[in-house]
Design a protein around this motif. Sequence first.
Motif, PDB file in Angstrom:
ATOM      1  N   ARG A  42      91.089  77.489  63.954  1.00 17.58           N
ATOM      2  CA  ARG A  42      91.926  78.592  64.438  1.00 17.58           C
ATOM      3  C   ARG A  42      91.885  79.799  63.511  1.00 17.58           C
ATOM      4  O   ARG A  42      91.776  80.944  63.962  1.00 17.58           O
TER       5      ARG A  42
ATOM      6  N   ASP B 294      95.457  83.905  63.589  1.00 11.99           N
ATOM      7  CA  ASP B 294      94.156  83.527  64.144  1.00 11.99           C
ATOM      8  C   ASP B 294      93.057  84.454  63.608  1.00 11.99           C
ATOM      9  O   ASP B 294      93.292  85.638  63.366  1.00 11.99           O
TER      10      ASP B 294
ATOM     11  N   LYS C  69      91.592  71.338  63.265  1.00 11.31           N
ATOM     12  CA  LYS C  69      91.981  72.256  64.349  1.00 11.31           C
ATOM     13  C   LYS C  69      92.517  73.568  63.779  1.00 11.31           C
ATOM     14  O   LYS C  69      92.196  74.657  64.281  1.00 11.31           O
ATOM     15  N   GLU C  70      93.313  73.482  62.706  1.00 11.20           N
ATOM     16  CA  GLU C  70      93.859  74.683  62.080  1.00 11.20           C
ATOM     17  C   GLU C  70      92.762  75.491  61.383  1.00 11.20           C
ATOM     18  O   GLU C  70      92.775  76.726  61.411  1.00 11.20           O
TER      19      GLU C  70
END
Length: 313
Positions: A237, A210, A233-234
Motif C-alpha cells: 500500500r 498510500d 499488504k501494508e
Amino acid sequence: MSSTSSPGRTRAAATTRAAQSSSSRCQPHARRDRPAADTADHHHETTHAATVAFASTTGNLFRAPLNAIWSPPQRGRCDIVHQRAWSMGHRAHSPAWWPVAKEAAVTDAQLDRTRRFWDQFAGRYDQRIEHTERMLFPGGREWACAQADGDVLEVAVGTGRNLPYYRRVQSLTGIDLSPGMLAVARHRALALGIHADLRTGNAEALEFGDATFDTVVCTISLCNIPDDRAAIKEMYRVLKPGGRLVLLDHVASDRTWLRVGQWLLEQVTRRTNGDYQTRRPLPLVEAQGFVVSHSERSRLGWVERLVAVKPAV
C-alpha cells in the motif's frame, strides 16, 4: 364337528409356528449367504468410514508438522511458476478430511508481549545477532541496502544495523514496534551522522499514506512480525507504483529434513521471542500483487533474498 376341526386347527397353528420359527432362525444367515462381492463392498465402506473418523479425530495432532514438511519448493525465480502449480495441485489432491490451518488474529496482548521482549533484549541484540549474521546472512544487509533508492522506508528497523549501508537514498524512514530498539538505532544514526526519521510503529498498520515510498526494506524481521501477511499488504500500500520491495530473511527450507528441524525449533522460538522458522514470504508477496524480479536461496534453502516490484498503474 368340534372333534374333527380342533385337530385341524391345531395342526395348522403348529405349521404356522414352525414356519415362523424357521423364518426367524434363517434370518441371521441371510447376511452370510449374500454374495462375496456385496460382503467385500460392505466391509470396504465400513473400513473407509472408520478411517475417515479416525483421521478427523487425530488430524490436528499431525497438521502442523506435516504442513511444515509439505511445503512447496522455492529455489529461485525460475521455480515460481512450478511453486504455484505445486501449491494448487497439493490443495486439489488433499483428502476432504485433511485439516486446513487457520490463521489466528493478532491480539493487542500479543503485540504488547512482543514489544516487551524486544525492549528488554535491545541492549544485547547487536552482540547476540553478530554470530548468526556471519553464519547465515554474510553480506545480506549490504545487498539489501544496495537495492534501495529514493524515499526509503525500513520496516522493523531494529537497532539500525542497516544504517551504514544505505547509499542512494533521498530520505530514510524507519519504524519499529520496540522503543528500546529504536533508542539504540537513534544512537547509531547520531554516531554515523545519518539523518533518519526513526519512529515507533506497527508493521501491520503503517501510519503512512498510500504510495509514499520508492523502496520498502525489511531484513531479518518479517519472521518476527506476528501477522506477516498484513505487513506485506501494508508494504504494498505505501509503495509508489513501480516501487520496490526488498526482503532478506530466513525461511522454510526446500530440504525436507531441514524443514523438520526448523519446525521443531519453531515450537520454542515462536513462544520465547515470536520468531517463526517455517514462513514462506514469496507466495504471500505474489498473492499481494507484486511482480517478483529476483529470488535467491542460500544456506540449504534456509535464507532467501527477494526483490519485488509493485506494478505501475
